[in-house]
Scaffold this motif. Sequence first.
Motif, PDB file in Angstrom:
ATOM      1  N   GLY A 127       1.152  -1.203  -0.145  1.00 58.41           N
ATOM      2  CA  GLY A 127      -0.266   0.021  -0.062  1.00 58.41           C
ATOM      3  C   GLY A 127       0.902   1.353   0.187  1.00 58.41           C
ATOM      4  O   GLY A 127       0.231   2.239  -0.833  1.00 58.41           O
ATOM      5  N   VAL A 128       1.803   1.169   0.332  1.00 52.57           N
ATOM      6  CA  VAL A 128       2.902   2.175   1.199  1.00 52.57           C
ATOM      7  C   VAL A 128       3.336   2.321  -0.325  1.00 52.57           C
ATOM      8  O   VAL A 128       3.823   3.708  -0.886  1.00 52.57           O
ATOM      9  N   GLY A 129       3.832   1.441  -1.166  1.00 52.62           N
ATOM     10  CA  GLY A 129       4.435   1.784  -2.587  1.00 52.62           C
ATOM     11  C   GLY A 129       4.065   2.295  -3.263  1.00 52.62           C
ATOM     12  O   GLY A 129       4.024   3.253  -4.556  1.00 52.62           O
ATOM     13  N   LEU A 130       2.133   2.076  -3.392  1.00 56.53           N
ATOM     14  CA  LEU A 130       1.667   1.977  -4.604  1.00 56.53           C
ATOM     15  C   LEU A 130       1.132   3.673  -4.534  1.00 56.53           C
ATOM     16  O   LEU A 130       1.215   4.331  -5.087  1.00 56.53           O
ATOM     17  N   GLY A 131       0.949   4.264  -3.107  1.00 57.23           N
ATOM     18  CA  GLY A 131       0.600   5.047  -2.687  1.00 57.23           C
ATOM     19  C   GLY A 131       1.495   6.610  -2.799  1.00 57.23           C
ATOM     20  O   GLY A 131       1.734   7.606  -3.246  1.00 57.23           O
ATOM     21  N   MET A 132       2.500   5.469  -2.917  1.00 54.34           N
ATOM     22  CA  MET A 132       4.269   6.773  -3.361  1.00 54.34           C
ATOM     23  C   MET A 132       4.079   7.685  -4.457  1.00 54.34           C
ATOM     24  O   MET A 132       5.180   8.154  -4.542  1.00 54.34           O
ATOM     25  N   LEU A 133       3.414   6.335  -5.468  1.00 53.45           N
ATOM     26  CA  LEU A 133       3.791   6.930  -6.797  1.00 53.45           C
ATOM     27  C   LEU A 133       3.687   7.769  -7.118  1.00 53.45           C
ATOM     28  O   LEU A 133       4.316   8.877  -8.164  1.00 53.45           O
TER      29      LEU A 133
END
Length: 156
Positions: A127-133
Motif C-alpha cells: 500500500g505504501v508503495g502504491l500511494g507513494m508513486l
Amino acid sequence: MSKLSNTITASLQDKYGWLIKRLLKFGLVGASGFLVDMGVYTLLSLALGIPHLVARGSSYWVSASWNWFWNRNFTFSSVEKTKKLPQWGKYLGMCIISFVPNWGTYYLLTTWIPFFSDYKQLALIAGVGLGMLFNFTIASLFVFSSKKDAVMAGEH
C-alpha cells in the motif's frame, strides 16, 4: 558514441540534477516515514491490541505528518517557506488522495488474500508503495511549489 553519451549525461545532470537530488531526499524522508508508519502500526495493533484496520489508518496519519515536517525542512528546504498550518493542510489533503490507494491496497490484500491476512506488514508495504508513486509529483506541484522550481525546470 561514448563522447555523445557523456555529453547527454552531463546535459541531463545540468538540467535535472536538482530534481534528482530532491527525489532522493523525498525517498529518504519517505523511508523514515515508513519506519514511523510501521512502528506506530505495530505498537497500536500488536502491543495495544487495537484492531488492525484502525491501527493502519492511525499510523498513516502520524507518518503523513512526520513526512510533511521533514519534506518542508529537508527535501524542499530551498523552497520559499509558507505558513505552516495551511501548508500542512495542503499536504494532508494530498495524503487524503494517496490514502485511498495506500489503505485500499492494504484493505483489499488483507481482506481477500489469505497470505496477507497472516502477513499484514507486507500488505502495508504494498500500500505504501502504491500511494507513494504520485506523492512526489503532487507535493512538488501543489504543496512545496515555488517560482524558483518553475525556472529550474525551464518553465518561464
